[in-house]
Design a protein around this motif. Structure first.
Motif, PDB file in Angstrom:
ATOM      1  N   GLY A 130      -8.717  -0.297   9.664  1.00 58.42           N
ATOM      2  CA  GLY A 130      -7.592  -0.299   8.665  1.00 58.42           C
ATOM      3  C   GLY A 130      -7.702  -1.473   7.845  1.00 58.42           C
ATOM      4  N   PHE A 131      -7.783  -2.714   8.303  1.00 57.86           N
ATOM      5  CA  PHE A 131      -7.822  -3.736   7.147  1.00 57.86           C
ATOM      6  C   PHE A 131      -8.834  -3.795   6.322  1.00 57.86           C
ATOM      7  CE2 PHE A 131      -8.308  -8.249   5.982  1.00 57.86           C
ATOM      8  CZ  PHE A 131      -6.992  -8.616   5.662  1.00 57.86           C
TER       9      PHE A 131
ATOM     10  N   ALA B 276       5.718  -1.918  -3.785  1.00 60.06           N
ATOM     11  CA  ALA B 276       6.963  -2.104  -2.824  1.00 60.06           C
ATOM     12  C   ALA B 276       7.158  -1.100  -1.671  1.00 60.06           C
ATOM     13  CB  ALA B 276       8.122  -2.508  -3.554  1.00 60.06           C
ATOM     14  N   ILE B 277       7.187   0.209  -2.309  1.00 57.48           N
ATOM     15  CA  ILE B 277       7.096   1.422  -1.637  1.00 57.48           C
ATOM     16  C   ILE B 277       5.771   1.412  -0.550  1.00 57.48           C
ATOM     17  CG2 ILE B 277       7.282   3.729  -1.791  1.00 57.48           C
ATOM     18  CD1 ILE B 277       8.726   3.733  -4.282  1.00 57.48           C
ATOM     19  N   TRP B 278       4.665   1.084  -1.266  1.00 51.75           N
ATOM     20  CA  TRP B 278       3.594   1.022  -0.096  1.00 51.75           C
ATOM     21  C   TRP B 278       3.874  -0.049   0.966  1.00 51.75           C
ATOM     22  CZ3 TRP B 278      -0.899   0.824  -4.276  1.00 51.75           C
ATOM     23  CH2 TRP B 278      -0.783   2.103  -5.104  1.00 51.75           C
ATOM     24  N   ILE B 279       4.353  -1.088   0.726  1.00 53.02           N
ATOM     25  CA  ILE B 279       4.337  -2.021   1.771  1.00 53.02           C
ATOM     26  C   ILE B 279       5.437  -1.495   2.793  1.00 53.02           C
ATOM     27  CG2 ILE B 279       5.462  -4.466   2.275  1.00 53.02           C
ATOM     28  CD1 ILE B 279       4.250  -5.091  -0.428  1.00 53.02           C
ATOM     29  N   GLY B 280       6.581  -1.082   2.301  1.00 57.93           N
ATOM     30  CA  GLY B 280       7.530  -0.489   3.080  1.00 57.93           C
ATOM     31  C   GLY B 280       6.946   0.787   3.939  1.00 57.93           C
ATOM     32  N   SER B 281       6.365   1.725   3.121  1.00 59.40           N
ATOM     33  CA  SER B 281       5.719   2.913   3.961  1.00 59.40           C
ATOM     34  C   SER B 281       5.038   2.643   4.988  1.00 59.40           C
ATOM     35  CB  SER B 281       5.208   3.792   2.934  1.00 59.40           C
ATOM     36  OG  SER B 281       6.210   4.047   1.959  1.00 59.40           O
ATOM     37  N   GLY B 282       4.139   1.530   4.693  1.00 51.05           N
ATOM     38  CA  GLY B 282       3.026   1.017   5.462  1.00 51.05           C
ATOM     39  C   GLY B 282       3.671   0.447   6.851  1.00 51.05           C
ATOM     40  N   LEU B 283       4.756  -0.376   6.678  1.00 47.46           N
ATOM     41  CA  LEU B 283       5.494  -0.839   7.977  1.00 47.46           C
ATOM     42  C   LEU B 283       6.186   0.097   8.694  1.00 47.46           C
ATOM     43  CD1 LEU B 283       5.899  -3.734   9.323  1.00 47.46           C
ATOM     44  CD2 LEU B 283       7.670  -4.023   7.814  1.00 47.46           C
TER      45      LEU B 283
ATOM     46  N   VAL C  38      -3.478   0.168   6.524  1.00 46.02           N
ATOM     47  CA  VAL C  38      -4.175   0.526   5.347  1.00 46.02           C
ATOM     48  C   VAL C  38      -3.080   0.464   4.109  1.00 46.02           C
ATOM     49  CG1 VAL C  38      -5.546   2.139   3.910  1.00 46.02           C
ATOM     50  CG2 VAL C  38      -6.056   1.816   6.423  1.00 46.02           C
ATOM     51  N   ILE C  39      -2.015   1.201   4.386  1.00 46.98           N
ATOM     52  CA  ILE C  39      -1.190   1.096   3.313  1.00 46.98           C
ATOM     53  C   ILE C  39      -0.460   0.022   2.847  1.00 46.98           C
ATOM     54  CG2 ILE C  39       1.050   2.518   2.720  1.00 46.98           C
ATOM     55  CD1 ILE C  39       0.034   4.758   4.190  1.00 46.98           C
TER      56      ILE C  39
END
Length: 976
Positions: free
Chosen positions: A857-858, A889-896, A942-943
Motif C-alpha cells: 500500500g505505501f 483533506a477528504i482523501w486523508i480522512g477517508s484513508g484513515l 494507499v488513499i
C-alpha cells in the motif's frame, strides 16, 4: 436488539450525532436541535430497555478485544451506579438540548454547539460505562477536551477563553495524575480490568504502593469535582452559555470526579488517607463555597459557588467512610443535578429575557415572570433543604451521618457544627437568590422589559422542578429502586438500613435541619441589605484563599521560567535544536549500547575481489561522492545539491536490491522521486544564501563555523550508523528471534509470502496505523504552515514584492505571452499526460501484488502521488485541480476511516482490533487466488499516503490556494 448492541449504542450514538451535527449548515439551528434531541431521546430509550437486566444487582458486561497482550480491551460495564449516572447524563442532556434550542442566538453557529454538546455526552457515557482503567482515563480526558470547547464556545469573549483555558489546564492536569494512579493501581492489582481491581481489594491495600496510587487518583478526582484547593476553575467557567452551565456544572462534568470517588469507594474508603484527604477537602469546600456564594451578585456566580458547596457535601459524605454516607452521597448526586440544572436554566431565562444576571439591577421580576419565578422558588427551596422537596431528604441524611455515622472519623468533633453552619449558609444564599431577583420594587436599570420566555424554553425547568417535588413527596416509589440498585453496585447486597420516608420523628438531625433553616432566614433578615449593597467575595475572599489568583500567579511564573529556558538553552534555528536535542541524545544512546556490550561488531570478512563485489563497491563510491558533493554544493548551488542527493538515494536503492530487499528498493526509489520534486518546489521558499547577499563578516564567519561543526557531526553520526548496521548484519542468526517467527508464520497466520508487507499490515498493523495517522497530521500541518505565505525574498521590500507578484500574475494569465513557452513544453506535456494512466496502472499493480510479492500500500500510494506530480509538472496546478477536483483533506480522512473500519471489522468476529483473515476464492479467468482482509487496510494506507503527499504538493506549489492576505476572507475558503 441484543443487549450488547444497546450498550454500544449508548456510547456510539452521541458521537455519531456529533459528527452529523458538525456537517449541518451554520444557521440550521432547528435541524441541529432536532437531531441532538433525537439522539438523546433514543439513548434514553436504550437505557430504559436495559434497566430490567440488572436491577437485581447484576451487571451487564461487553468486552471487545483491543490489545489483549497488554491487558487492554474495550470493556463496557453497566451496573446500577453507571445506569443512574447515565440516566442523569442522557435525561438532563435531552432537556438541555430542548432548552438550548430557544436560548442560543440564531447568529451563533448553533450546529457546532450541538456537535460539541453531543460529543461531550458521548465522552461522559464512555466514562461511566468504562470497565477498564485506561479506557476510563481516555474518556476522562475527552470530557476535559469537549468541556473546553463548550466553555470557550463564545471564543470572541475574553472571559470565555480564559475560563476555558483554566478549566482545561486544571482538569487535564488532574487527568494526568489520574492516569499515573490508574497505571499504578493496575500494576498492583495485576490487571486493568475494573472488576479485577474491585475484587483485589485486600491485595491492593496490602501493597504499600496503594498510598501513591490513591494519592494520584484523588488529585484527578478532586480537580474535576472542583474541590478545595482546585475549586477556582468552576466560577470562571460561568462565561460559557447557560445551557453549558446547566449541563456540565450540575449533572455531568463536575460529577465525573464524584463518580470516580464512588466507583473506588469499596477499595479505599476505610484507609486513613481517604478519610483525611477526601473528608477534609469536602468539608472545607462545603463551608467555603457556601460562604462565598452569599456575596455573589451574578446569578450564575452564586449558583457556581453553591455548586462547589454541594459538591463538597457529596465528597464529605464519601470521605466519612460509612456505608450510609455513601448511600446519602449517591442520593444527593441525583437531587443536586435536578434542582441545580433547573436553577441554571432559570438564571439563563432571566438573562435572556431581562438582559442581565446582576442581582443589583434585578428586582420585582415576579410581576413580569410569575411562572418562571414560581419554578425558581421551588428549585431554590430544594437547594435550601425545605421539607417536601428532594433536597431536604438528602440533607437530612447528611446531617444524620454528620452526627452519628462518623464517630470514628478524624473530623468527628467539627462535623455537626460545620455541617449545620453550611446548611444555614445554603438557606441564606437561596433566599437571596429569590428575594433579590423576584421581589421588591420594579426594576429600573434594565434595557428591556422582562417577560416570560417561550413555553418550550420553560418546559425543561418545569420537568426538573416537578421531579424535585415528586421525589421529595414520594421518594420510595420514585427514586428508591434506582438508589438501591446503585447502592448495591457499590456496597453489595448486604446494605445497611436506610429510610427514604419524609418523617422520621423528632430527632437530632431534624433539629439541626430546622436550626439551619431558621438561622439562614435570620441571617438574611439581619444582613440581607448589607450583602446586597456590599462588594462581592466576602471578608474571607483573601488572596491565599483565591485559587484563581494563585492559578494566574503560577501560570505567570511558568511562562517566565519557560521564557528563561528558551533564552538560555533555546536556539533560533531548527539546526541548533536538532544538534542539541535529537542528535546528541541519539549519539549518547548509541554510545551507551556499544559501551555496555549490547551491540557487538561481528568478524570482518575481507572482500574476495569478485566482479559483483567490485561493482557494489563502485556503487557506494558513487553514492558517497554524491553525498559529499551535495553537502559541498549546498553552499553554492542548491539545485545541484538536490540532484546529487537523489544520486545518493539511488545508491541506497541499489544496495537494497543487492541485499535481497526488493520491497525496500521499490519504496526507496519511489520516495526519492517524490522527495526530489518536493525539495525542488521548496527551494524557492528558502532565503538567499549568505554568499549571494551582503552580510557582515561576523555572520559569514559564524556560517563557516557552523558548516565545519555540521561536517564533524555528520561524520560521527554516519560512523555510528554504519557501525550499528554492520553489527546487525554480522550478528549470528537467532533460532527463536522475532524475525524467524515472522518468516515462519507469515503465510500460516496472515496468508502472505511478502514478509515485509505482512509485518506492516498484520503483525505490526497497529504501528502502521499510528504511522499513517502521523503522516496525515504532517500533511495537514505543512499545508496550514505554508498556505498563508509566499516564497521568501529578502532582497525586496513589501511594496516591491507586491509589484513583482502582480506582474507574475498578469504574465501567467496572459495567454499570448505564453505561446513560446507552450511550444517549448508541448512535447514534455504530452509525454507526462500519456504517462498518467500507465503510472496509475503500475500503482494498482503494486497494490494488488503486495501481499505476496514486492509492493504494498505505501509503495502504491507513493506511485499514485508520482502520477499527480507529473501532471503538476506538465500542466500546472490549476489544470490538475480543474480536471481532477483534488480534495486531499477528504482523501486523508477517508484513508484513515477505511483503515479504522478494516481494523474494527475484526470485532464482529470477536477478534482484537486489526486482526486480519484470509481465504482462497475462485474468480473467473484468474482462477483460485488468496484474498486477505488486510487488503482493505492497505487500501486505506494507499488513499491516505496519496492525500498527504498531494496536500504537501499543494502547499508548496499551488498558488490559487494561497491568496494574498488582503484577499483572504476566511479559513473555510482556504480549506483544501
Amino acid at each position: 436488539m441484543t443487549l450488547s448492541l444497546l450498550l454500544i449504542l449508548l456510547v456510539a450514538l452521541p458521537f455519531l450525532g456529533a459528527i452529523v451535527a458538525a456537517w449541518l449548515p451554520r444557521h440550521a439551528r432547528t435541524s441541529a436541535a432536532v437531531l441532538s434531541w433525537t439522539v438523546a431521546l433514543a439513548s434514553v430509550v436504550c437505557l430504559a430497555i436495559l434497566w430490567p437486566s440488572f436491577q437485581d444487582g447484576e451487571f451487564l458486561r461487553l468486552e471487545i478485544p483491543w490489545v489483549p497482550s497488554l491487558g487492554l480491551n474495550l470493556v463496557l460495564r453497566l451496573d446500577g451506579l453507571s445506569w443512574l449516572f447515565s440516566a442523569l447524563v442522557l435525561g438532563i442532556g435531552a432537556l438541555v438540548v430542548l432548552y438550548a434550542r430557544y436560548y442560543m442566538s440564531p447568529k451563533d453557529p448553533v450546529p457546532r454547539f450541538f456537535s460539541y454538546l453531543l460529543a461531550f455526552m458521548g465522552a461522559m457515557q464512555g466514562l461511566v460505562l468504562s470497565g477498564n482503567l485506561i479506557q476510563m482515563v481516555v474518556f476522562w480526558e475527552l470530557t476535559s477536551l469537549f468541556s473546553f470547547l463548550l466553555i470557550g464556545y463564545w471564543n470572541r469573549n475574553r472571559l470565555a477563553r480564559e475560563g476555558a483555558r483554566m478549566a482545561l489546564t486544571v482538569t487535564a492536569t488532574g487527568g494526568l495524575f489520574l492516569l499515573v494512579g490508574m497505571l499504578l493501581l493496575g500494576e498492583i492489582a495485576g490487571s486493568y480490568d475494573l472488576d479485577a481491581v474491585l475484587a483485589a481489594r485486600e491485595a491492593i491495600l496490602a501493597d504499600p504502593r496503594h498510598v501513591w496510587a490513591l494519592g494520584f487518583i484523588l488529585v484527578g478526582a478532586l480537580t474535576k469535582s472542583a474541590q478545595f484547593p482546585f475549586h477556582f476553575w468552576l466560577p470562571r467557567a460561568m462565561a460559557a452559555p447557560t445551557p453549558v452551565s446547566a449541563y456540565l456544572h450540575s449533572a455531568t462534568l463536575v460529577k465525573a470526579g464524584i463518580f470516580i470517588l464512588i466507583r473506588f469507594w469499596p477499595v479505599f474508603a476505610e484507609t486513613p488517607m481517604w478519610q483525611i484527604v477526601v473528608g477534609g477537602a469536602g468539608l472545607i469546600t462545603l463551608v467555603l463555597g457556601a460562604w462565598t456564594a452569599i456575596f455573589q451578585h451574578d446569578l450564575k456566580g452564586l449558583l457556581a459557588y453553591s455548586t462547589i458547596s454541594h459538591l463538597g457535601l457529596i465528597v464529605l459524605l464519601l470521605g466519612l467512610g460509612t456505608e450510609l454516607g455513601a448511600i446519602a452521597a449517591i442520593f444527593h448526586v441525583v437531587n443536586h443535578a435536578t434542582f441545580k440544572a433547573s436553577l441554571f436554566m432559570a438564571a439563563g431565562i432571566i438573562d435572556h429575557e431581562a438582559g442581565t444576571r446582576d442581582m443589583r439591577k434585578l428586582s420585582g421580576l415576579f410581576r413580569y415572570m410569575p411562572i418562571t419565578g414560581t419554578l425558581a422558588m421551588v428549585a431554590a427551596a430544594a437547594m435550601a433543604g425545605v421539607p417536601l422537596l428532594n433536597g431536604f431528604l438528602s440533607k437530612e441524611m447528611f446531617l444524620a451521618e454528620a452526627v452519628a455515622g462518623a464517630a470514628r472519623h478524624p473530623l468527628a468533633t467539627a462535623l455537626p457544627v460545620l455541617a449545620t453552619l453550611a446548611s444555614a449558609f445554603s438557606v441564606l444564599y437561596s433566599l437571596r437568590f429569590i428575594h433579590a431577583t423576584f421581589f421588591g420594587p420594579a426594576p429600573t436599570k434594565l434595557d428591556r422589559t422582562p417577560h416570560e420566555p417561550p413555553a418550550w424554553m420553560r418546559r425543561p425547568v418545569e420537568i426538573l422542578v416537578l421531579l424535585c417535588l415528586v421525589v421529595g413527596i414520594v421518594p420510595a416509589f420514585t427514586v428508591g429502586p434506582f438508589l438501591r440498585s446503585a447502592a448495591v453496585s457499590v456496597l453489595g447486597f448486604d446494605l445497611p438500613y436506610y429510610s427514604l420516608a419524609i418523617w422520621h420523628g423528632f430527632n437530632l438531625p431534624l433539629l439541626l435541619s430546622v436550626l439551619a433553616l431558621a438561622s439562614g432566614v435570620t441571617l438574611y433578615v439581619l444582613f440581607g441589605r448589607r450583602i446586597q449593597a456590599g462588594a462581592g467575595g466576602g471578608p474571607l475572599a483573601v488572596r491565599w484563599l483565591n485559587g484563581g489568583y494563585l492559578f494566574e500567579k503560577a501560570m505567570t511564573g511558568l511562562f517566565r521560567v519557560a521564557d528563561w529556558g528558551a533564552k538560555t538553552f533555546g536556539a533560533r534555528g531548527v539546526q541548533q535544536q536538532l544538534r542539541a536535542i535529537i542528535l546528541a541524545t541519539v549519539a549518547a544512546v548509541a554510545a551507551a549500547a556499544f559501551w555496555s556490550g549490547g551491540v557487538v561488531l561481528g568478524p570482518f570478512e575481507a572482500p574476495t575481489g569478485s566482479v559483483a563485489e567490485l561493482g557494489f563497491g563502485l556503487v557506494w563510491l558513487v553514492g558517497g561522492a554524491c553525498a559529499i558533493a551535495a553537502a559541498w554544493q549546498a553552499k553554492y548551488h542548491r539545485l545541484a545539491a538536490v540532484v546529487l542527493m537523489g544520486g545518493a538515494g539511488l545508491a541506497s536503492c541499489i544496495s537494497f536490491l543487492w541485499l535481497s530487499a526488493p520491497d525496500l528498493a521499490i519504496t526507496q526509489l519511489l520516495v526519492e522521486i517524490v522527495t526530489t520534486v518536493l525539495l525542488l518546489l521548496g527551494l524557492r521558499w528558502l532565503p538567499k544564501r549568505l554568499e549571494t547577499i551582503k552580510t557582515p563578516e561576523s555572520l559569514q564567519r559564524r556560517a563557516r563555523l557552523r558548516r565545519r561543526f555540521d561536517l564533524v557531526l555528520a561524520a560521527v553520526v554516519g560512523t555510528g550508523l554504519a557501525a550499528g548496521a554492520y553489527a546487525i548484519m554480522t550478528r549470528p542468526a537467532l533460532t527463536d528471534g522475532v524475525s524467524r517467527y515472522y518468516a515462519e508464520q507469515a503465510y500460516a497466520l496472515a496468508g502472505g509470502r511478502n514478509l515485509v508487507n505482512v509485518i506492516l499490515v498484520d503483525f505490526r498493523a497497529f504501528d502502521t496505523y499510528g504511522e499513517i495517522t502521523v503522516l496525515g497530521i504532517v500533511g495537514l500541518t505543512v499545508f496550514i504552515l505554508l498556505r498563508r505565505f509566499r516564497p521568501y525574498d529578502d532582497t525586496l521590500d513589501a511594496p516591491a514584492q507586491k509589484r513583482v507578484q502582480a506582474a507574475a500574475d498578469r504574465k501567467r494569465d496572459d495567454r499570448a505571452e505564453g505561446d513560446t513557452l507552450k511550444e517549448t513544453m508541448l512535447a514534455p506535456q504530452v509525454v507526462m499526460r500519456w504517462m498518467f494512466p500507465f503510472v496509475i496502472l503500475f500503482a494498482v499493480h503494486l497494490f494488488l501484488r503486495g501481499h505476496d510479492l514486492p509492493g504494498g500500500g505505501f509503495a502504491a500510494g507513493i506511485a499514485l502521488s508520482i502520477a499527480f506530480v507529473l501532471q503538476y509538472m506538465a500542466s500546472g496546478a490549476q489544470w490538475v485541480e480543474d480536471r481532477l477536483q483534488i480534495r486531499p483533506a477528504i482523501w486523508i480522512g477517508s484513508g484513515l476511516l477505511i483503515a479504522t473500519v478494516a481494523g474494527a471489522g475484526a470485532w464482529v468476529f470477536g477478534k482484537p482490533f486489526l486482526t486480519s483473515a484470509f481465504q482462497y476464492v475462485d474468480l473467473p479467468l484468474l482462477g483460485r487466488i488468496p484474498v486477505a482482509s488486510a487488503l482493505v487496510f492497505d487500501l486505506g494506507v494507499v488513499i491516505l499516503v496519496l492525500g498527504a503527499t498531494v496536500m504537501i504538493l499543494l502547499a508548496l506549489a499551488h498558488q490559487s490556494l494561497r491568496k494574498p492576505r488582503h484577499a483572504q476572507t476566511s479559513d473555510a475558503e482556504e480549506a483544501p
